[in-house]
Motif scaffolding. Structure first.
Motif, PDB file in Angstrom:
ATOM      1  N   ASP A   1      30.536   4.593 -95.773  1.00  0.00           N
ATOM      2  CA  ASP A   1      31.894   4.881 -96.217  1.00  0.00           C
ATOM      3  C   ASP A   1      32.908   4.316 -95.233  1.00  0.00           C
ATOM      4  OD1 ASP A   1      31.952   6.657 -94.071  1.00  0.00           O
ATOM      5  OD2 ASP A   1      31.858   8.444 -95.306  1.00  0.00           O
ATOM      6  N   ALA A   2      34.106   4.170 -95.707  1.00  0.00           N
ATOM      7  CA  ALA A   2      35.161   3.515 -94.930  1.00  0.00           C
ATOM      8  C   ALA A   2      35.514   4.296 -93.671  1.00  0.00           C
ATOM      9  CB  ALA A   2      36.404   3.322 -95.798  1.00  0.00           C
ATOM     10  N   THR A   3      35.491   5.612 -93.734  1.00  0.00           N
ATOM     11  CA  THR A   3      35.861   6.425 -92.574  1.00  0.00           C
ATOM     12  C   THR A   3      34.919   6.162 -91.405  1.00  0.00           C
ATOM     13  OG1 THR A   3      36.668   8.127 -94.078  1.00  0.00           O
ATOM     14  CG2 THR A   3      36.311   8.773 -91.797  1.00  0.00           C
ATOM     15  N   THR A   4      33.624   6.201 -91.684  1.00  0.00           N
ATOM     16  CA  THR A   4      32.629   5.958 -90.641  1.00  0.00           C
ATOM     17  C   THR A   4      32.748   4.537 -90.120  1.00  0.00           C
ATOM     18  OG1 THR A   4      31.146   7.493 -91.745  1.00  0.00           O
ATOM     19  CG2 THR A   4      30.170   6.052 -90.104  1.00  0.00           C
ATOM     20  N   PHE A   5      32.881   3.598 -91.034  1.00  0.00           N
ATOM     21  CA  PHE A   5      32.969   2.197 -90.643  1.00  0.00           C
ATOM     22  C   PHE A   5      34.190   1.953 -89.770  1.00  0.00           C
ATOM     23  CE2 PHE A   5      34.098  -2.260 -91.268  1.00  0.00           C
ATOM     24  CZ  PHE A   5      32.903  -2.858 -90.916  1.00  0.00           C
ATOM     25  N   ASN A   6      35.334   2.509 -90.153  1.00  0.00           N
ATOM     26  CA  ASN A   6      36.554   2.304 -89.369  1.00  0.00           C
ATOM     27  C   ASN A   6      36.481   2.976 -88.000  1.00  0.00           C
ATOM     28  OD1 ASN A   6      37.884   0.665 -91.205  1.00  0.00           O
ATOM     29  ND2 ASN A   6      38.706   2.394 -92.340  1.00  0.00           N
ATOM     30  N   ALA A   7      35.892   4.171 -87.928  1.00  0.00           N
ATOM     31  CA  ALA A   7      35.754   4.850 -86.642  1.00  0.00           C
ATOM     32  C   ALA A   7      34.856   4.041 -85.709  1.00  0.00           C
ATOM     33  CB  ALA A   7      35.179   6.252 -86.840  1.00  0.00           C
ATOM     34  N   GLN A   8      33.767   3.532 -86.260  1.00  0.00           N
ATOM     35  CA  GLN A   8      32.859   2.750 -85.434  1.00  0.00           C
ATOM     36  C   GLN A   8      33.498   1.417 -85.029  1.00  0.00           C
ATOM     37  OE1 GLN A   8      29.166   1.395 -87.118  1.00  0.00           O
ATOM     38  NE2 GLN A   8      28.153   1.711 -85.163  1.00  0.00           N
ATOM     39  N   SER A   9      34.197   0.787 -85.935  1.00  0.00           N
ATOM     40  CA  SER A   9      34.860  -0.479 -85.615  1.00  0.00           C
ATOM     41  C   SER A   9      35.897  -0.293 -84.521  1.00  0.00           C
ATOM     42  CB  SER A   9      35.531  -1.063 -86.859  1.00  0.00           C
ATOM     43  OG  SER A   9      34.569  -1.532 -87.749  1.00  0.00           O
ATOM     44  N   GLU A  10      36.627   0.811 -84.567  1.00  0.00           N
ATOM     45  CA  GLU A  10      37.635   1.090 -83.541  1.00  0.00           C
ATOM     46  C   GLU A  10      36.977   1.229 -82.161  1.00  0.00           C
ATOM     47  OE1 GLU A  10      40.373   4.882 -82.448  1.00  0.00           O
ATOM     48  OE2 GLU A  10      40.536   4.167 -84.516  1.00  0.00           O
ATOM     49  N   ALA A  11      35.871   1.972 -82.118  1.00  0.00           N
ATOM     50  CA  ALA A  11      35.167   2.155 -80.841  1.00  0.00           C
ATOM     51  C   ALA A  11      34.572   0.838 -80.355  1.00  0.00           C
ATOM     52  CB  ALA A  11      34.070   3.207 -80.996  1.00  0.00           C
ATOM     53  N   GLN A  12      34.038   0.039 -81.272  1.00  0.00           N
ATOM     54  CA  GLN A  12      33.462  -1.251 -80.895  1.00  0.00           C
ATOM     55  C   GLN A  12      34.550  -2.218 -80.427  1.00  0.00           C
ATOM     56  OE1 GLN A  12      30.350  -2.493 -80.617  1.00  0.00           O
ATOM     57  NE2 GLN A  12      29.391  -0.554 -81.131  1.00  0.00           N
ATOM     58  N   ASP A  13      35.703  -2.193 -81.073  1.00  0.00           N
ATOM     59  CA  ASP A  13      36.806  -3.048 -80.640  1.00  0.00           C
ATOM     60  C   ASP A  13      37.304  -2.647 -79.249  1.00  0.00           C
ATOM     61  OD1 ASP A  13      36.606  -4.473 -82.971  1.00  0.00           O
ATOM     62  OD2 ASP A  13      38.371  -3.577 -83.925  1.00  0.00           O
ATOM     63  N   GLU A  14      37.296  -1.337 -78.970  1.00  0.00           N
ATOM     64  CA  GLU A  14      37.677  -0.857 -77.641  1.00  0.00           C
ATOM     65  C   GLU A  14      36.678  -1.355 -76.597  1.00  0.00           C
ATOM     66  OE1 GLU A  14      37.929   3.465 -75.529  1.00  0.00           O
ATOM     67  OE2 GLU A  14      38.785   3.315 -77.539  1.00  0.00           O
ATOM     68  N   LEU A  15      35.396  -1.354 -76.963  1.00  0.00           N
ATOM     69  CA  LEU A  15      34.362  -1.865 -76.056  1.00  0.00           C
ATOM     70  C   LEU A  15      34.555  -3.360 -75.809  1.00  0.00           C
ATOM     71  CD1 LEU A  15      31.746  -1.546 -74.441  1.00  0.00           C
ATOM     72  CD2 LEU A  15      30.492  -1.856 -76.593  1.00  0.00           C
ATOM     73  N   ALA A  16      34.846  -4.112 -76.852  1.00  0.00           N
ATOM     74  CA  ALA A  16      35.080  -5.554 -76.695  1.00  0.00           C
ATOM     75  C   ALA A  16      36.295  -5.816 -75.819  1.00  0.00           C
ATOM     76  CB  ALA A  16      35.254  -6.213 -78.064  1.00  0.00           C
ATOM     77  N   ALA A  17      37.355  -5.008 -75.986  1.00  0.00           N
ATOM     78  CA  ALA A  17      38.554  -5.176 -75.148  1.00  0.00           C
ATOM     79  C   ALA A  17      38.232  -4.881 -73.682  1.00  0.00           C
ATOM     80  CB  ALA A  17      39.669  -4.257 -75.648  1.00  0.00           C
ATOM     81  N   ALA A  18      37.418  -3.855 -73.436  1.00  0.00           N
ATOM     82  CA  ALA A  18      37.029  -3.535 -72.057  1.00  0.00           C
ATOM     83  C   ALA A  18      36.187  -4.664 -71.467  1.00  0.00           C
ATOM     84  CB  ALA A  18      36.260  -2.219 -72.014  1.00  0.00           C
ATOM     85  N   ALA A  19      35.309  -5.234 -72.278  1.00  0.00           N
ATOM     86  CA  ALA A  19      34.496  -6.367 -71.812  1.00  0.00           C
ATOM     87  C   ALA A  19      35.384  -7.571 -71.511  1.00  0.00           C
ATOM     88  CB  ALA A  19      33.434  -6.731 -72.848  1.00  0.00           C
TER      89      ALA A  19
END
Length: 196
Positions: free
Chosen positions: A93-111
């Motif tokens: 579902d979109a909620t799970t996907f968006n929450a995970q994408s947000e966390a992954q994007d934060e990880l990419a920004a930290a990297a």
């Protein structure tokens, strides 16, 4: 009597044709739903690869220089947050996907911040282990982009079938609702990617 036999034959033939159409349409929904789940799993696989590579990057950086601890701490926290999101392989579902994408994007920004900071340490940039890790991270970012694109394509194909008539009737009867894919925030035209 003959007209009655013909009427029964015609009604029977129509019922058989409708039954075949119903089974075929149902099976098409099942195949497309499974395709969405498969693509969702590919997104998860790509994210997991990124999560697995980040600790290696941190360890190489720790071992190679007297590095700023706040940068390493931020990337560790971002990785922890990204890995803490529980994802079901069957509930897409979109909620799970968006929450995970947000966390992954934060990880990419930290990297990205870590890699920018590494520019101050030329001995790290020349290290063979760091160079190999950079290549693996570049490939992982490409995999993530492709997996996201394929996931959205699978959702679009599924939804096109769910919303078209007369398949829409079968979807309603057998419980195949339309799905939502990745919804980006306003102004977020591009996902954050790790750049070298």
């Amino acid at each position: 009597m003959n007209k009655k036999k013909y009427s029964i034959f015609i009604i029977g033939a129509l019922l058989v044709v409708m039954g075949i159409w119903l089974v075929t349409t149902f099976n098409d929904f099942v195949k497309k739903d499974e395709k969405v789940i498969l693509q969702w799993n590919e997104v998860q696989n790509s994210y997991q690869r990124r999560l697995d590579l980040i600790p290696n990057l941190v360890n190489i950086v720790k071992g190679g220089a007297d590095f700023e601890q706040t940068t390493l701490q931020k990337i560790t926290e971002a990785r922890s947050k990204a890995s803490s999101i529980n994802v079901s392989t069957t509930k897409v579902d979109a909620t799970t996907f968006n929450a995970q994408s947000e966390a992954q994007d934060e990880l990419a920004a930290a990297a990205n911040r870590l890699l920018i900071t590494i520019e101050k340490y030329p001995e790290l940039q020349g290290a063979k282990a760091f160079s190999g890790l950079q290549t693996q991270l570049e490939r992982t970012e490409l995999r993530i982009k492709i997996a996201r694109k394929d996931f959205n394509a699978a959702i679009a194909d599924y939804n096109k079938t769910v919303k078209s008539f007369p398949a829409k009737l079968v979807a309603a009867v057998f419980g195949f609702p339309a799905k939502e894919g990745f919804q980006s925030d306003a102004g977020a035209d591009k996902s954050v990617e790790i750049k070298f």
